[in-house]
Design a protein around this motif. Structure first.
Motif, PDB file in Angstrom:
ATOM      1  N   HIS A 194      44.061  45.161  47.858  1.00 48.52           N
ATOM      2  CA  HIS A 194      43.453  44.115  47.014  1.00 48.52           C
ATOM      3  C   HIS A 194      44.516  43.503  46.110  1.00 48.52           C
ATOM      4  CE1 HIS A 194      43.762  47.486  44.283  1.00 48.52           C
ATOM      5  NE2 HIS A 194      43.648  46.640  43.273  1.00 48.52           N
ATOM      6  N   ASP A 196      44.754  42.143  41.934  1.00 53.32           N
ATOM      7  CA  ASP A 196      43.993  42.191  40.682  1.00 53.32           C
ATOM      8  C   ASP A 196      43.586  40.758  40.323  1.00 53.32           C
ATOM      9  OD1 ASP A 196      44.384  44.885  40.749  1.00 53.32           O
ATOM     10  OD2 ASP A 196      46.043  44.894  39.317  1.00 53.32           O
ATOM     11  N   HIS A 251      48.061  45.491  46.764  1.00 52.64           N
ATOM     12  CA  HIS A 251      48.411  46.911  46.615  1.00 52.64           C
ATOM     13  C   HIS A 251      47.238  47.773  47.047  1.00 52.64           C
ATOM     14  CE1 HIS A 251      46.989  45.313  42.753  1.00 52.64           C
ATOM     15  NE2 HIS A 251      46.505  46.517  42.466  1.00 52.64           N
ATOM     16  N   PHE A 272      43.647  45.791  32.747  1.00 49.90           N
ATOM     17  CA  PHE A 272      43.579  44.468  33.376  1.00 49.90           C
ATOM     18  C   PHE A 272      43.494  43.429  32.254  1.00 49.90           C
ATOM     19  CE2 PHE A 272      41.229  47.327  36.320  1.00 49.90           C
ATOM     20  CZ  PHE A 272      42.016  47.195  37.456  1.00 49.90           C
TER      21      PHE A 272
END
Ligand SMILES: O=C(O)CCC(=O)C(=O)O
Ligand SMILES: [Fe+2]
Length: 310
Positions: A194, A196, A251, A272
């Motif tokens: 995926h 972020d 990643h 995040f």
């Protein structure tokens, strides 16, 4: 770039006054890493080891509680992004079958902590607070590296980091990858491929390893833990803002081959960093034709909605 470079932040975090040359040289190093592989190991990041260790230790205590106790803090995304997610509840990739991972998220201003582990909330919040000066410096360095006139461009659009009245989807997350039993269904991973969703991510990992990062040539490069460092990586919104100069790097965390590592849980803690909900993101530089304008909230909500399974 086929490796993850180490960026030494001592010029920003040391006791000397930061000169213009220090900002520029550090920003250049960050630019090289993030425009290359999209990840960097940050050395001399200024966050105390004691605070990091405490956050890992109390996370472990929470995740080792019985399932029915943890379920009392179960996340309900129709109400809030706070809370506990059990294995398989969050799938980061549409092609995933099962992701064997537990997490607890702190997001927004309505935070709640699991009652059964009273040190957990304060220990995680202490690490979040301790990370904020670093995040601010990194946001500044990014603006300098993109030669924006306003070096506080990203800082002023991420006010939610320091003001609980400004809504943002910045999330402080602690993750636990339980030990793997003998029978797991094919296709199970710890954390699927995926990107972020936000501007940047800080990633604290234990010494187990397993995180892999996709290089520009498409090779999976292991992000082996380096003691004393934390990882920095790019998110979707930084890719959009930079017109592709800082691609959001793919990643994943695979299930280890070695039996001993399969038997040992892995932990990580992730910050995040997102812009404030209302912020419109469109390219400030780079390839502007390729990226449509999105609002920070719209983008993250759409990604979050597609990743939770109940
Ligand atoms: O646990 C890790 O090392 C990576 C976690 C991650 O990539 C995420 O939660 O977005
Ligand atoms: Fe991630």
């Amino acid at each position: 770039m086929e490796y993850i470079p180490v960026v030494d932040l001592s010029k920003l975090t040391g006791s000397n006054k930061i000169s213009e040359a220090d900002w520029v040289s550090t920003a250049e190093e960050i630019y090289r890493a993030l425009s290359g592989i999209g990840f960097a190991y940050l050395l001399n990041h200024g966050i105390s080891k004691e605070i990091i260790d405490k956050a890992f230790f109390s996370s472990r205590k929470f995740f080792e509680l019985p399932e029915n106790v943890k379920d009392k803090s179960l996340k309900d995304i129709s109400k809030s992004y706070n809370g506990y997610a059990k294995p398989g509840q969050e799938l980061l990739n549409a092609g995933s079958t099962f992701e064997i991972r537990e997490s607890y998220d702190f997001c927004g201003n309505l935070r709640y902590y699991p009652e059964a582990c009273d040190e957990f909330g304060p220990a995680l919040m202490a690490l979040e607070e301790a990370s904020k000066p670093l995040v601010k410096d990194l946001l500044r360095a990014l603006a300098i590296s993109l030669t924006l006139d306003d070096r506080d461009y990203f800082v002023t659009r991420s006010k939610g980091l320091n003001d609980i009245n400004i809504e943002s989807l910045s999330t402080f997350r602690t993750l636990y990858y339980p030990s793997i039993g003998d029978t797991i269904s094919p296709g199970t991973v710890r954390c699927a491929d995926h990107t972020d969703y936000g501007i940047l991510t800080l990633l604290f990992q234990d010494d187990m390893g397993g995180l892999e990062v996709k290089s520009v040539s498409g090779k999976w490069v292991p992000a082996n833990p380096i003691p004393g460092t934390i990882l920095l990586n790019t998110g979707d919104l930084l890719e959009f803002w930079s017109g592709g100069k800082f691609p959001a790097t793919h990643h994943q965390v695979m299930i280890p081959e070695a039996e001993i590592k399969r038997r040992t849980p892995r932990q990580s803690i992730v910050y995040f960093v997102h812009p404030d909900d209302h912020v419109c993101v469109s390219p400030l530089t780079g390839n502007s034709a390729e990226y449509a304008t999105v609002t920070a909230k719209e983008h993250a909500k759409q990604k979050l909605a597609s990743s939770y399974k109940y």
